[in-house]
Design a protein around this motif. Structure first.
Motif, short mmCIF file in Angstrom:
data_model
loop_
_atom_site.label_atom_id
_atom_site.label_comp_id
_atom_site.label_asym_id
_atom_site.label_seq_id
_atom_site.Cartn_x
_atom_site.Cartn_y
_atom_site.Cartn_z
N LEU A 1 0.84 -1.21 0.00
CA LEU A 1 0.00 0.00 0.00
C LEU A 1 0.87 1.24 0.00
CD1 LEU A 1 -2.66 -0.75 2.77
CD2 LEU A 1 -3.12 -0.46 0.33
N PHE A 2 0.58 2.16 -0.90
CA PHE A 2 1.32 3.42 -0.87
C PHE A 2 0.49 4.53 -1.51
CE2 PHE A 2 2.83 3.95 -5.30
CZ PHE A 2 2.47 2.72 -5.82
N SER A 3 0.92 5.76 -1.26
CA SER A 3 0.27 6.91 -1.89
C SER A 3 1.30 7.62 -2.76
CB SER A 3 -0.24 7.88 -0.83
OG SER A 3 -1.29 7.29 -0.11
N PHE A 4 0.79 8.31 -3.76
CA PHE A 4 1.70 9.10 -4.60
C PHE A 4 1.02 10.40 -5.00
CE2 PHE A 4 -0.35 7.92 -8.66
CZ PHE A 4 -0.99 6.74 -8.30
N LYS A 5 1.88 11.42 -5.12
CA LYS A 5 1.38 12.73 -5.56
C LYS A 5 1.93 13.00 -6.96
CE LYS A 5 1.05 14.88 -1.02
NZ LYS A 5 1.63 15.84 -0.09
N LEU A 6 1.07 13.58 -7.79
CA LEU A 6 1.46 13.94 -9.15
C LEU A 6 1.33 15.45 -9.33
CD1 LEU A 6 -0.52 11.33 -11.32
CD2 LEU A 6 1.84 11.18 -10.51
N THR A 7 2.13 15.99 -10.22
CA THR A 7 1.89 17.37 -10.65
C THR A 7 0.48 17.41 -11.24
OG1 THR A 7 2.91 16.79 -12.76
CG2 THR A 7 4.31 17.92 -11.13
N ARG A 8 -0.14 18.59 -11.21
CA ARG A 8 -1.53 18.71 -11.68
C ARG A 8 -1.60 19.74 -12.80
NH1 ARG A 8 -6.60 20.40 -7.71
NH2 ARG A 8 -8.14 20.77 -9.35
N PHE A 9 -2.15 19.31 -13.90
CA PHE A 9 -2.39 20.20 -15.03
C PHE A 9 -3.33 21.32 -14.55
CE2 PHE A 9 -5.52 20.70 -18.66
CZ PHE A 9 -4.75 21.61 -19.37
N SER A 10 -2.99 22.56 -14.86
CA SER A 10 -3.76 23.68 -14.28
C SER A 10 -5.24 23.64 -14.66
CB SER A 10 -3.13 25.01 -14.70
OG SER A 10 -3.12 25.07 -16.10
N GLY A 11 -5.56 23.01 -15.78
CA GLY A 11 -6.96 22.96 -16.20
C GLY A 11 -7.71 21.76 -15.66
N TYR A 12 -7.07 20.95 -14.81
CA TYR A 12 -7.73 19.73 -14.32
C TYR A 12 -8.70 20.06 -13.20
CZ TYR A 12 -8.52 14.91 -13.07
OH TYR A 12 -9.12 13.69 -12.84
N ARG A 13 -9.97 19.80 -13.41
CA ARG A 13 -11.01 20.08 -12.42
C ARG A 13 -11.69 18.79 -12.01
NH1 ARG A 13 -8.75 23.97 -12.25
NH2 ARG A 13 -9.18 26.06 -12.98
N VAL B 1 -1.12 -4.96 -6.54
CA VAL B 1 -1.62 -6.31 -6.81
C VAL B 1 -0.46 -7.11 -7.42
CG1 VAL B 1 -3.30 -7.68 -8.11
CG2 VAL B 1 -3.92 -5.38 -7.31
N PRO B 2 -0.08 -8.23 -6.80
CA PRO B 2 1.02 -9.01 -7.38
C PRO B 2 0.67 -9.38 -8.83
CG PRO B 2 0.37 -9.90 -5.24
CD PRO B 2 -0.65 -8.85 -5.60
N ASP B 3 1.56 -9.09 -9.74
CA ASP B 3 1.37 -9.34 -11.17
C ASP B 3 0.25 -8.52 -11.81
OD1 ASP B 3 3.40 -11.25 -11.10
OD2 ASP B 3 1.98 -12.81 -10.47
N GLY B 4 -0.29 -7.54 -11.09
CA GLY B 4 -1.30 -6.66 -11.68
C GLY B 4 -0.69 -5.88 -12.83
N GLU B 5 -1.41 -5.76 -13.91
CA GLU B 5 -0.84 -5.13 -15.11
C GLU B 5 -0.41 -3.68 -14.81
OE1 GLU B 5 -3.46 -4.87 -18.47
OE2 GLU B 5 -1.77 -4.73 -19.87
N PHE B 6 -1.23 -2.97 -14.07
CA PHE B 6 -0.94 -1.56 -13.77
C PHE B 6 -0.03 -1.42 -12.55
CE2 PHE B 6 -1.79 2.63 -12.03
CZ PHE B 6 -1.81 3.43 -13.15
N THR B 7 -0.45 -2.03 -11.44
CA THR B 7 0.24 -1.73 -10.18
C THR B 7 1.64 -2.36 -10.09
OG1 THR B 7 -1.00 -3.49 -9.07
CG2 THR B 7 -1.81 -1.25 -8.81
N SER B 8 1.88 -3.44 -10.83
CA SER B 8 3.25 -3.99 -10.80
C SER B 8 4.20 -3.00 -11.47
CB SER B 8 3.32 -5.36 -11.46
OG SER B 8 2.90 -5.26 -12.79
N ARG B 9 3.69 -2.21 -12.42
CA ARG B 9 4.52 -1.17 -13.04
C ARG B 9 4.57 0.08 -12.16
NH1 ARG B 9 2.33 -4.10 -17.19
NH2 ARG B 9 3.80 -4.59 -18.86
#
Ligand SMILES: Cc1cc2nc3c(=O)[nH]c(=O)nc-3n(C[C@H](O)[C@H](O)[C@H](O)COP(=O)(O)OP(=O)(O)OC[C@H]3O[C@@H](n4cnc5c(N)ncnc54)[C@H](O)[C@@H]3O)c2cc1C
Length: 249
Positions: free
Chosen positions: A22-34, A75-83
């Motif tokens: 389990l972890f959290s991550f912060k991303l930069t935010r496009f100024s137009g993202y609402r 998720v072990p071997d999850g397509e997205f989360t393993s990356r």
């Protein structure tokens, strides 16, 4: 619109590990993202062959934050989360410009008590909702129920505790009740049954010190599909109008 116009490329600016999966991550935010608190983004990661894997992620951060924050399982071997698990600060992720989802408080009418029922990463949208002044001003009682299997899986406890001393929300702290649940360990100060079981036995209402009532209670549900289905079924059986999979009036 070309595929590339549908998303922006953002950078990871912070990672926080809660537990091995389990972890959290912060991303930069496009100024137009609402977005509206409670909604989710679609995040993309480029695969080795150039294809993009997209997944839905509830937004943790507040509408007014400069970044976007997310809370993820691995998720072990999850397509997205393993990356995702291998990415570092400075790496790129894609964020669809559109936001999605109807798990938002503005769809409710005339509620007095807001019950937010979550398991695991299902906590995410409620942290965003709790950072909205409107939530605190609108409801007389705000109940956050957060269930994990083992205590080491708890995340955001400081944030939740911090609402009591928060610059803007502390004046409403009397309204707020937090119910932590740990289902596979006995931990003092927490309940230990699944949310549907606690509803059926009346223990959840007893713990909160407030009765559920279709006239005044507004319910939001987010978490593992089995909990959502069983909880929704309980409310249906008890005369509530179920709007969709996750919200009950
Ligand atoms: C509306 C929506 C919002 C979502 N928000 C979040 C979020 O805020 N955080 C998050 O981690 N995931 C969230 N998810 C799930 C997320 O989209 C992916 O499924 C997850 O990141 C795993 O992706 P994957 O490709 O690695 O594995 P997948 O192939 O997508 O999933 C494999 C299996 O892992 C299990 N699984 C997936 N997600 C979770 C989870 N969050 N907790 C427990 N088990 C899970 C399921 O059994 C699933 O069948 C959300 C999904 C939806 C539909």
């Amino acid at each position: 619109m070309s595929q590339a116009d549908k998303y922006t490329t953002e950078k990871i600016i912070e990672l926080q590990i809660w537990a091995s999966n389990l972890f959290s991550f912060k991303l930069t935010r496009f100024s137009g993202y609402r977005f509206v608190p409670g909604q989710f983004s679609r995040l993309g990661i480029k695969k080795e062959n150039g294809d993009i894997v997209w997944r839905a992620y509830s937004i943790v951060s507040a509408t007014y934050d400069e970044h976007l924050e997310f809370f993820s399982i691995v998720v072990p071997d999850g397509e997205f989360t393993s990356r995702l698990d291998k990415l570092k600060v400075g790496d790129e992720m894609l964020v669809e410009k559109m936001n999605y989802g109807s798990l938002i408080t503005t769809r409710f009418e005339q509620g007095k008590d807001l019950w937010m029922l979550s398991t695991g990463t299902g906590l995410a949208p409620f942290i965003s909702i709790l950072h909205e002044l409107d939530t605190w001003e609108t409801y007389e009682n705000i109940i956050l129920v957060y269930s994990v299997r083992e205590a080491k899986e708890f995340a955001y406890l400081d944030t939740i505790e911090g609402f009591k001393a928060h610059e803007y929300f502390s004046e409403f702290s009397e309204k707020f009740r937090f119910v932590p649940i740990v289902t596979r360990e006995k931990i003092p100060g927490t309940l230990s049954e699944r949310i549907p079981t606690l509803l059926e036995s009346g223990m959840l209402e007893q713990e909160v010190g407030l009765g559920l009532d279709p006239e005044r209670s507004r319910i939001m549900i987010c978490g593992n599909p089995e909990m959502c289905d069983d909880t929704r079924q309980w409310f249906t059986n008890h005369g509530y109008v179920v709007r969709d999979r996750k919200s009950v009036v």
